[in-house]
Scaffold this active site. Structure first.
Site, PDB file in Angstrom:
ATOM      1  N   GLY A 176     115.446  -4.607 -43.954  1.00 42.42           N
ATOM      2  CA  GLY A 176     114.384  -4.601 -42.949  1.00 42.42           C
ATOM      3  C   GLY A 176     114.452  -3.390 -42.037  1.00 42.42           C
ATOM      4  O   GLY A 176     113.431  -2.779 -41.706  1.00 42.42           O
ATOM      5  N   CYS A 177     115.647  -3.026 -41.637  1.00 43.55           N
ATOM      6  CA  CYS A 177     115.813  -1.880 -40.734  1.00 43.55           C
ATOM      7  C   CYS A 177     115.465  -0.576 -41.450  1.00 43.55           C
ATOM      8  O   CYS A 177     114.930   0.354 -40.830  1.00 43.55           O
ATOM      9  CB  CYS A 177     117.233  -1.840 -40.184  1.00 43.55           C
ATOM     10  SG  CYS A 177     117.594  -3.278 -39.138  1.00 43.55           S
ATOM     11  N   THR A 178     115.727  -0.509 -42.739  1.00 38.55           N
ATOM     12  CA  THR A 178     115.380   0.684 -43.517  1.00 38.55           C
ATOM     13  C   THR A 178     113.867   0.821 -43.634  1.00 38.55           C
ATOM     14  O   THR A 178     113.322   1.918 -43.427  1.00 38.55           O
ATOM     15  CB  THR A 178     116.036   0.622 -44.917  1.00 38.55           C
ATOM     16  OG1 THR A 178     117.456   0.612 -44.737  1.00 38.55           O
ATOM     17  CG2 THR A 178     115.636   1.800 -45.772  1.00 38.55           C
TER      18      THR A 178
END
Length: 155
Positions: free
Chosen positions: A44-46
């Site tokens: 998700g952060c990527t």
């Protein structure tokens, strides 16, 4: 309590991916998208980081500098930038002191477990160091669109 629009942004100095100190006062005269994300190099952060990376030209047109903040160590942030060719700085808040000042450190629930962690919230800080807008309702893949929509509507 998460800080709200109209509040002065807490001044901060954190180390970036290269171990260099970065402070809010370094960006006087620019808007800063100060976005908190849970953990570098997770799916998700990527997706969220790549969306911001790919929107850099549009963000530049709005005089916005992007600073991502997590509790990851500096070394991991450098790997994240290198792996995903990120074109903005990532800051390390390992002791979550700045996250606490912004009100984004606290209880989370995941797969039936409760723990303290970093909430995914973004703050648009105006040229004078005041929080202009808080983004806390978005999906990671459309975060950049939500930010750009706000900027375009308030240009």
């Amino acid at each position: 309590m998460t800080l709200t629009a109209g509040s002065p942004a807490p001044n901060f100095t954190l180390l970036d991916q290269d171990g260099q100190p970065v402070s809010l006062k370094d960006f006087t005269g620019k808007k800063v998208l100060f976005y908190f994300y849970p953990k570098a190099m997770t799916p998700g952060c990527t997706v969220q980081a790549k969306g911001l990376r790919d929107s850099k030209a549009e963000l530049d047109q709005h005089n916005v500098v992007v600073l991502g903040v997590s509790i990851d160590p500096v070394k991991r942030l450098g790997k994240f930038i290198e792996r995903d060719h990120l074109n903005f700085s990532l800051l390390s808040d390992e002791d979550h002191a700045i996250a606490e000042l912004f009100g984004v450190w606290g209880e989370k629930k995941f797969m039936g477990k409760t723990y303290d962690g970093l909430h995914r919230v973004s703050f648009l800080i105006n040229e004078k160091g005041v929080i202009e807008h808080v983004f806390n309702q978005f999906k990671t893949k459309t975060h950049h669109d939500v930010v750009l929509d706000y900027l375009n509507q308030n240009a």
